[in-house]
Design an enzyme around this catalytic site. Structure first.
Site, PDB file in Angstrom:
ATOM      1  N   GLY A   1       0.794  -1.231   0.000  1.00 50.85           N
ATOM      2  CA  GLY A   1       0.000   0.000   0.000  1.00 50.85           C
ATOM      3  C   GLY A   1       0.827   1.282   0.000  1.00 50.85           C
ATOM      4  O   GLY A   1       2.026   1.274  -0.233  1.00 50.85           O
TER       5      GLY A   1
ATOM      6  N   ALA B   1       3.720   6.121  -8.078  1.00 49.34           N
ATOM      7  CA  ALA B   1       3.675   5.782  -9.508  1.00 49.34           C
ATOM      8  C   ALA B   1       4.309   4.412  -9.799  1.00 49.34           C
ATOM      9  O   ALA B   1       3.938   3.758 -10.773  1.00 49.34           O
ATOM     10  CB  ALA B   1       4.370   6.874 -10.315  1.00 49.34           C
TER      11      ALA B   1
ATOM     12  N   HIS C   1       3.973   1.665  -7.966  1.00 44.89           N
ATOM     13  CA  HIS C   1       2.893   0.676  -7.797  1.00 44.89           C
ATOM     14  C   HIS C   1       1.934   0.748  -8.987  1.00 44.89           C
ATOM     15  O   HIS C   1       1.426  -0.280  -9.444  1.00 44.89           O
ATOM     16  CB  HIS C   1       2.087   0.978  -6.534  1.00 44.89           C
ATOM     17  CG  HIS C   1       2.835   0.781  -5.257  1.00 44.89           C
ATOM     18  ND1 HIS C   1       3.213   1.821  -4.453  1.00 44.89           N
ATOM     19  CD2 HIS C   1       3.255  -0.341  -4.641  1.00 44.89           C
ATOM     20  CE1 HIS C   1       3.845   1.344  -3.387  1.00 44.89           C
ATOM     21  NE2 HIS C   1       3.889   0.039  -3.473  1.00 44.89           N
TER      22      HIS C   1
ATOM     23  N   LYS D   1      13.083  -2.503  -8.087  1.00 46.15           N
ATOM     24  CA  LYS D   1      13.787  -1.816  -6.995  1.00 46.15           C
ATOM     25  C   LYS D   1      14.159  -2.833  -5.916  1.00 46.15           C
ATOM     26  O   LYS D   1      15.238  -2.797  -5.360  1.00 46.15           O
ATOM     27  CB  LYS D   1      12.924  -0.705  -6.390  1.00 46.15           C
ATOM     28  CG  LYS D   1      13.660  -0.012  -5.232  1.00 46.15           C
ATOM     29  CD  LYS D   1      12.932   1.207  -4.744  1.00 46.15           C
ATOM     30  CE  LYS D   1      11.668   0.862  -4.010  1.00 46.15           C
ATOM     31  NZ  LYS D   1      11.888   0.208  -2.704  1.00 46.15           N
TER      32      LYS D   1
ATOM     33  N   LEU E   1      11.329   5.541  -6.419  1.00 46.48           N
ATOM     34  CA  LEU E   1      10.081   5.739  -5.675  1.00 46.48           C
ATOM     35  C   LEU E   1       9.965   4.672  -4.598  1.00 46.48           C
ATOM     36  O   LEU E   1      10.245   3.498  -4.829  1.00 46.48           O
ATOM     37  CB  LEU E   1       8.886   5.641  -6.627  1.00 46.48           C
ATOM     38  CG  LEU E   1       8.795   6.740  -7.688  1.00 46.48           C
ATOM     39  CD1 LEU E   1       7.686   6.415  -8.687  1.00 46.48           C
ATOM     40  CD2 LEU E   1       8.533   8.089  -7.033  1.00 46.48           C
TER      41      LEU E   1
END
Ligand code: PAF
Length: 282
Positions: free
Chosen positions: A31, A35, A37, A149, A184
């Protein structure tokens, strides 16, 4: 989009889809969407007729003293984003429904979890593998999507799937980045403005290594030194967790980069522990 909160409901819905011959993609998340996700959801949406997005801050992948309680949460906003990207189900279980009080079964890939993040987070990947395998079993997904990532995570999940013959295909998406290059992460909100201003230097250090590799430098030690030098100058607030050059699949440390090589790091900036990685080409 249905919001389901019990494993039984999720399993029943997915069973019905499979019985109707529909394919299922799974996008596992914790959650607080950004961007990155959203690109996982876009990929998941394109890969199957039905898409399940799971949103679960999985307690078993956090060690003592880590940020389980502080992990950012915003269910309403996340649900709107998952809906916008065409999720058929957002699965939001309570921890008690995923783990019985006497839960005793764990899935581990110790060979791939012993280095990199596993050094400072010894129970992390055991928690990840266990919850991800539960999600694979509940959904019977044809394909599941992860981000690059968390390179070590996707490498471990690929190995788990191969070793246990789990009939799911693993897809990975490139790391989403801010315009200044910072990867991110939901954890970026932990940084102060001063820390945030230095954070893009993580990526710049890795890019410096890639440039040197492209110019012919093959020594992992020298490439590592070059990055540490860059960070010493431009990232004074950063505290190194690790910076390693490893084989992208086996995650074994490399001395030289004659073939495929991944430089991966974790750097602490204040309360944030930030990950990034880059493939080095000789
Ligand atoms: O990458 C994450 O967000 C988590 O580790 C995952 C894969 C959702 C498992 O909890």
């Amino acid at each position: 989009m249905q919001i389901l909160s019990t494993p039984q409901e999720l399993a029943a819905q997915c069973r019905a889809w499979r019985a109707a011959g529909e394919s299922i993609s799974l996008v596992p998340t914790m959650g607080y969407y950004h961007a990155g996700h959203e690109s996982l959801m876009e990929r998941g949406r394109a890969l199957a007729q039905r898409m399940v997005v799971s949103l679960f801050v999985n307690p078993t992948q956090f060690g003592p003293g880590e940020d389980l309680a502080a992990y950012p949460r915003d269910l309403e906003r996340d649900a709107a984003i998952a809906r916008k990207h065409g999720a058929d189900v957002l699965f939001v279980p309570e921890p008690q429904s995923m783990y019985a009080p006497d839960h005793a079964t764990w899935v581990e890939v110790p060979e791939l979890a012993k280095n990199l993040c596993g050094l400072s987070r010894p129970v992390h990947f055991r928690g990840v593998c266990t919850v991800v395998l539960k999600l694979f079993l509940l959904t019977g997904a044809d394909v599941a999507v992860f981000g690059e990532k968390d390179w070590q995570q996707q490498a471990i999940i690929r190995r788990m799937v191969r070793d246990l013959n789990v009939p799911v295909r693993i897809e990975t998406c490139p790391t989403g980045r801010e315009t200044d290059g910072l990867a991110l992460s939901s954890r970026n909100v932990y940084m102060t403005p001063e820390e945030r201003a230095q954070a893009p230097e993580i990526r710049r250090g890795l890019l410096h290594a890639r440039t040197l590799a492209e110019k012919g430098e093959t020594s992992a030690a020298l490439l590592r030194e070059a990055v540490l030098g860059h960070w010493a100058e431009h990232l004074p607030l950063g505290r190194l967790d690790y910076l390693s050059v490893v084989h992208p699949e086996s995650l074994e440390p490399l001395e030289g980069i004659a073939g495929p090589a991944l430089m991966a790091c974790a750097v602490r900036l204040g309360k944030a522990r930030l990950l990034d990685n880059i493939l080095l080409h000789p």
